[in-house]
Design a protein around this motif. Structure first.
Motif, PDB file in Angstrom:
ATOM      1  N   ALA A  94       0.819  -1.210   0.000  1.00 48.39           N
ATOM      2  CA  ALA A  94       0.000   0.000   0.000  1.00 48.39           C
ATOM      3  C   ALA A  94       0.855   1.264   0.000  1.00 48.39           C
ATOM      4  N   SER A  95       1.997   1.223   0.701  1.00 51.51           N
ATOM      5  CA  SER A  95       2.809   2.436   0.822  1.00 51.51           C
ATOM      6  C   SER A  95       3.799   2.607  -0.321  1.00 51.51           C
ATOM      7  N   ALA A  96       4.312   1.507  -0.856  1.00 50.43           N
ATOM      8  CA  ALA A  96       5.389   1.603  -1.850  1.00 50.43           C
ATOM      9  C   ALA A  96       5.063   0.950  -3.177  1.00 50.43           C
ATOM     10  N   GLY A  97       3.972   0.203  -3.246  1.00 49.17           N
ATOM     11  CA  GLY A  97       3.606  -0.483  -4.476  1.00 49.17           C
ATOM     12  C   GLY A  97       4.234  -1.861  -4.552  1.00 49.17           C
ATOM     13  N   PRO A  98       3.625  -2.772  -5.316  1.00 43.87           N
ATOM     14  CA  PRO A  98       4.134  -4.138  -5.406  1.00 43.87           C
ATOM     15  C   PRO A  98       5.509  -4.229  -6.045  1.00 43.87           C
ATOM     16  N   GLU A  99       5.848  -3.290  -6.923  1.00 43.79           N
ATOM     17  CA  GLU A  99       7.135  -3.355  -7.606  1.00 43.79           C
ATOM     18  C   GLU A  99       8.296  -3.189  -6.636  1.00 43.79           C
ATOM     19  N   ILE A 100       8.038  -2.682  -5.436  1.00 41.47           N
ATOM     20  CA  ILE A 100       9.067  -2.575  -4.395  1.00 41.47           C
ATOM     21  C   ILE A 100       8.801  -3.580  -3.276  1.00 41.47           C
ATOM     22  N   ALA A 101       7.590  -3.590  -2.746  1.00 41.80           N
ATOM     23  CA  ALA A 101       7.294  -4.400  -1.554  1.00 41.80           C
ATOM     24  C   ALA A 101       7.367  -5.894  -1.813  1.00 41.80           C
ATOM     25  N   LEU A 102       7.179  -6.325  -3.053  1.00 40.89           N
ATOM     26  CA  LEU A 102       7.213  -7.757  -3.347  1.00 40.89           C
ATOM     27  C   LEU A 102       8.602  -8.245  -3.758  1.00 40.89           C
ATOM     28  N   VAL A 103       9.558  -7.332  -3.868  1.00 40.15           N
ATOM     29  CA  VAL A 103      10.935  -7.738  -4.171  1.00 40.15           C
ATOM     30  C   VAL A 103      11.521  -8.452  -2.949  1.00 40.15           C
ATOM     31  N   ASN A 104      12.156  -9.587  -3.170  1.00 46.70           N
ATOM     32  CA  ASN A 104      12.726 -10.390  -2.076  1.00 46.70           C
ATOM     33  C   ASN A 104      11.664 -10.757  -1.045  1.00 46.70           C
ATOM     34  N   ASN A 105      10.466 -10.992  -1.513  1.00 50.37           N
ATOM     35  CA  ASN A 105       9.380 -11.381  -0.611  1.00 50.37           C
ATOM     36  C   ASN A 105       8.947 -12.790  -1.007  1.00 50.37           C
ATOM     37  N   THR A 106       9.659 -13.774  -0.483  1.00 50.50           N
ATOM     38  CA  THR A 106       9.421 -15.177  -0.783  1.00 50.50           C
ATOM     39  C   THR A 106       9.534 -15.984   0.503  1.00 50.50           C
ATOM     40  N   THR A 107       9.187 -17.243   0.431  1.00 54.98           N
ATOM     41  CA  THR A 107       9.252 -18.096   1.618  1.00 54.98           C
ATOM     42  C   THR A 107      10.679 -18.211   2.143  1.00 54.98           C
ATOM     43  N   ASP A 108      11.646 -18.339   1.254  1.00 52.93           N
ATOM     44  CA  ASP A 108      13.042 -18.429   1.698  1.00 52.93           C
ATOM     45  C   ASP A 108      13.441 -17.205   2.517  1.00 52.93           C
ATOM     46  N   TYR A 109      13.028 -16.035   2.055  1.00 52.61           N
ATOM     47  CA  TYR A 109      13.366 -14.817   2.795  1.00 52.61           C
ATOM     48  C   TYR A 109      12.652 -14.756   4.139  1.00 52.61           C
ATOM     49  N   LEU A 110      11.421 -15.243   4.193  1.00 51.94           N
ATOM     50  CA  LEU A 110      10.695 -15.221   5.463  1.00 51.94           C
ATOM     51  C   LEU A 110      11.340 -16.152   6.484  1.00 51.94           C
ATOM     52  N   VAL A 111      11.829 -17.303   6.030  1.00 53.20           N
ATOM     53  CA  VAL A 111      12.574 -18.195   6.921  1.00 53.20           C
ATOM     54  C   VAL A 111      13.844 -17.502   7.411  1.00 53.20           C
ATOM     55  N   TYR A 112      14.544 -16.848   6.509  1.00 51.31           N
ATOM     56  CA  TYR A 112      15.735 -16.078   6.889  1.00 51.31           C
ATOM     57  C   TYR A 112      15.377 -15.036   7.959  1.00 51.31           C
ATOM     58  N   ASP A 113      14.240 -14.367   7.785  1.00 55.53           N
ATOM     59  CA  ASP A 113      13.850 -13.302   8.709  1.00 55.53           C
ATOM     60  C   ASP A 113      13.619 -13.830  10.121  1.00 55.53           C
ATOM     61  N   ILE A 114      13.067 -15.028  10.231  1.00 53.04           N
ATOM     62  CA  ILE A 114      12.849 -15.600  11.562  1.00 53.04           C
ATOM     63  C   ILE A 114      14.179 -15.759  12.286  1.00 53.04           C
ATOM     64  N   ASN A 115      15.178 -16.241  11.580  1.00 55.06           N
ATOM     65  CA  ASN A 115      16.491 -16.385  12.212  1.00 55.06           C
ATOM     66  C   ASN A 115      17.137 -15.041  12.503  1.00 55.06           C
ATOM     67  N   ALA A 116      16.908 -14.069  11.621  1.00 53.66           N
ATOM     68  CA  ALA A 116      17.439 -12.732  11.884  1.00 53.66           C
ATOM     69  C   ALA A 116      16.816 -12.148  13.146  1.00 53.66           C
ATOM     70  N   LEU A 117      15.535 -12.369  13.326  1.00 50.35           N
ATOM     71  CA  LEU A 117      14.853 -11.874  14.519  1.00 50.35           C
ATOM     72  C   LEU A 117      15.339 -12.613  15.767  1.00 50.35           C
ATOM     73  N   ARG A 118      15.535 -13.934  15.650  1.00 53.22           N
ATOM     74  CA  ARG A 118      16.120 -14.695  16.767  1.00 53.22           C
ATOM     75  C   ARG A 118      17.451 -14.078  17.203  1.00 53.22           C
ATOM     76  N   THR A 119      18.306 -13.801  16.233  1.00 51.09           N
ATOM     77  CA  THR A 119      19.624 -13.255  16.550  1.00 51.09           C
ATOM     78  C   THR A 119      19.515 -11.877  17.188  1.00 51.09           C
TER      79      THR A 119
END
Length: 362
Positions: A94-119
Motif C-alpha cells: 500500500a505504501s510503496a507499491g508491489p514493484e518494491i514491496a514484493l521484491v525479495n518477498n518469498t518463503t526463503d526470505y521469510l525463513v531467513y527473517d525468523i532467524n534474523a529476529l532470533r539473533t
C-alpha cells in the motif's frame, strides 16, 4: 434480528485466560536492503521466559496485540512480528507499491527473517513456534530447515498450499457462475457462503473466470494508467480480502468486515497472497509432506476447526497421514466446532490450553 449477537456466540470475548497487555518492547529490524525491508516486532510476557515465535497468517496478514493472549505472560516470552510487506513492517504494498514491496518477498526470505529476529533478540536455544493458516505453513517449513531451533510446533488451521487447496477457496463454480450461480458444479467454500461468493466472483468478467486467481493477479499487476484502473485494483483487493475475512468465521459478522475491508490492509494482503499463490508459495510441490521425516521428532500440536472453509480439515488429515508414514503422530490433535479464525471461542481456548500444558523447554 440482531445477527451480531449470533456472531458473538462463536467469537471469544470474556473467556480469555490471560488479560490484554501492552508490549514490553518493540522495534523495526532491518533484514534486507534494495529494498530496505524492515520487520516490525513486539515482545510480550516474561523477558526471561520460554520464547514463542508467533507466525501470522496470509501470506500478507499482520499481528495484533490480542494474539499475545494465548500465552501465560508469567511463563512465556512472546514475539509477534509482521512479515515482509505486512502490517507495520516497511515497505508495504500500500505504501510503496508491489514493484518494491514484493521484491525479495518469498518463503526463503521469510525463513531467513525468523532467524534474523532470533539473533537480534538474543534467542539462542530452542523456541516454541506457533502459527495458524499460512503461519502453520511457514512454521512447518522453518522447522524442516531448522529443526535444531524448534522445541515444539503449535499449529492452527493447517494450510499445505496445494493447488487443490487454493482451487477450493478461490475457484469453486466460478467458471459456470454466470449461467448457474447456485449450481454445485465443483467443491468449494462458495457452498457455505453464496452471497459473499457472488461479490468475489463478479469483480471478474465472465469470460475470465476459468482461472480466478490468475484473473485477480492480472488486475493487481497491471500498470494503472487512470483513476478507473486504480479504482479497479482497489475494488479487487478489497473483494479478495473481504472474501477471506468473511469466510474465516463460521458465523460471519453481518455487516462489518473489520480490517479486511480497510483499503490499506486489503491492498497489501490481497497482493501478497496473489504473489505467493502465483508462485506455489515458492515451494516445491508437496515440500512439507515430502520432508516430514525431518520434523517427526518435534512435538506437534494441531488445532483445526471442523467447519473451516479457508483451510478445510482434510489438510490436517494429510499432514497427520504423512506423520504416520514417518512413524510419528501429533502430540495432540483437537478438532473444534469452529471455522478458520483463531478468535473463535473453541479454537482460542484449545490453543491456550495447549500452551498451558506444554512441557517446559529444557
Amino acid at each position: 434480528m440482531d445477527l451480531s449477537r449470533l456472531q458473538a456466540t462463536s467469537a471469544i470475548t470474556d473467556e480469555w485466560e490471560y488479560p490484554a497487555a501492552d508490549p514490553s518492547q518493540s522495534g523495526l529490524l532491518q533484514v534486507d536492503s534494495d529494498p530496505d525491508h524492515k520487520l516490525y516486532w513486539e515482545e510480550y510476557g516474561n523477558p526471561a521466559g520460554e520464547p514463542v515465535m508467533f507466525l501470522h497468517g496470509g501470506p500478507g496478514g499482520a499481528c495484533a496485540p490480542v494474539m499475545a493472549r494465548f500465552f501465560d505472560p508469567a511463563r512465556y516470552r512472546v514475539i509477534l512480528f509482521d512479515q515482509r510487506g505486512c502490517g507495520k513492517s516497511q515497505p508495504t504494498v500500500a505504501s510503496a507499491g508491489p514493484e518494491i514491496a514484493l521484491v525479495n518477498n518469498t518463503t526463503d526470505y521469510l525463513v531467513y527473517d525468523i532467524n534474523a529476529l532470533r539473533t537480534a533478540l538474543d534467542i539462542t536455544g530452542t523456541m516454541h513456534v506457533f502459527g495458524g493458516s499460512w503461519g502453520s505453513t511457514l512454521a512447518l517449513v522453518y522447522a524442516i530447515r531448522h529443526p535444531e531451533n524448534v522445541a515444539s510446533l503449535i499449529l492452527r488451521g493447517i494450510f499445505l498450499g496445494a493447488r487443490e487447496d487454493l482451487q477450493y477457496m478461490y475457484q469453486g463454480n466460478a467458471a459456470t457462475f454466470a449461467d448457474a450461480p447456485f449450481a454445485l458444479t465443483e467443491p468449494g467454500s462458495y457452498i457455505a457462503y453464496p452471497d459473499e461468493w457472488k461479490a468475489f466472483v463478479e469483480v471478474i468478467p465472465a469470460a475470465d473466470r476459468t482461472d480466478m486467481m490468475r484473473a485477480y493477479k492480472a488486475i493487481f499487476d497491471m500498470a494503472a494508467a487512470s483513476d478507473a484502473d486504480r479504482a479497479l485494483q482497489l475494488r479487487a483487493a478489497v473483494a479478495w480480502s473481504v472474501w477471506e475475512g468473511t469466510i474465516s468465521n463460521m458465523i460471519p459478522k453481518d455487516s462489518d468486515p473489520g480490517k479486511f475491508g480497510d483499503a490499506e490492509f486489503a491492498l497489501s494482503f490481497a497482493q501478497i497472497e496473489a504473489h505467493f499463490f502465483a508462485h506455489d508459495l515458492f515451494l516445491e510441490p508437496d515440500y512439507i509432506l515430502d520432508n516430514i521425516d525431518r520434523i517427526a521428532g518435534i512435538p506437534m500440536h494441531i488445532v483445526h476447526g471442523r467447519f473451516d472453509q479457508v483451510c478445510p480439515l482434510t489438510q490436517a488429515s494429510r499432514l497427520i497421514a504423512a506423520l504416520a508414514d514417518a512413524g510419528a503422530s501429533p502430540a495432540s490433535y483437537v478438532r473444534t466446532n469452529a471455522g478458520h479464525s483463531a478468535m473463535e471461542r473453541e479454537t482460542a481456548l484449545a490453543l491456550t490450553a495447549i500452551m498451558d500444558g506444554l512441557a517446559p523447554i529444557g
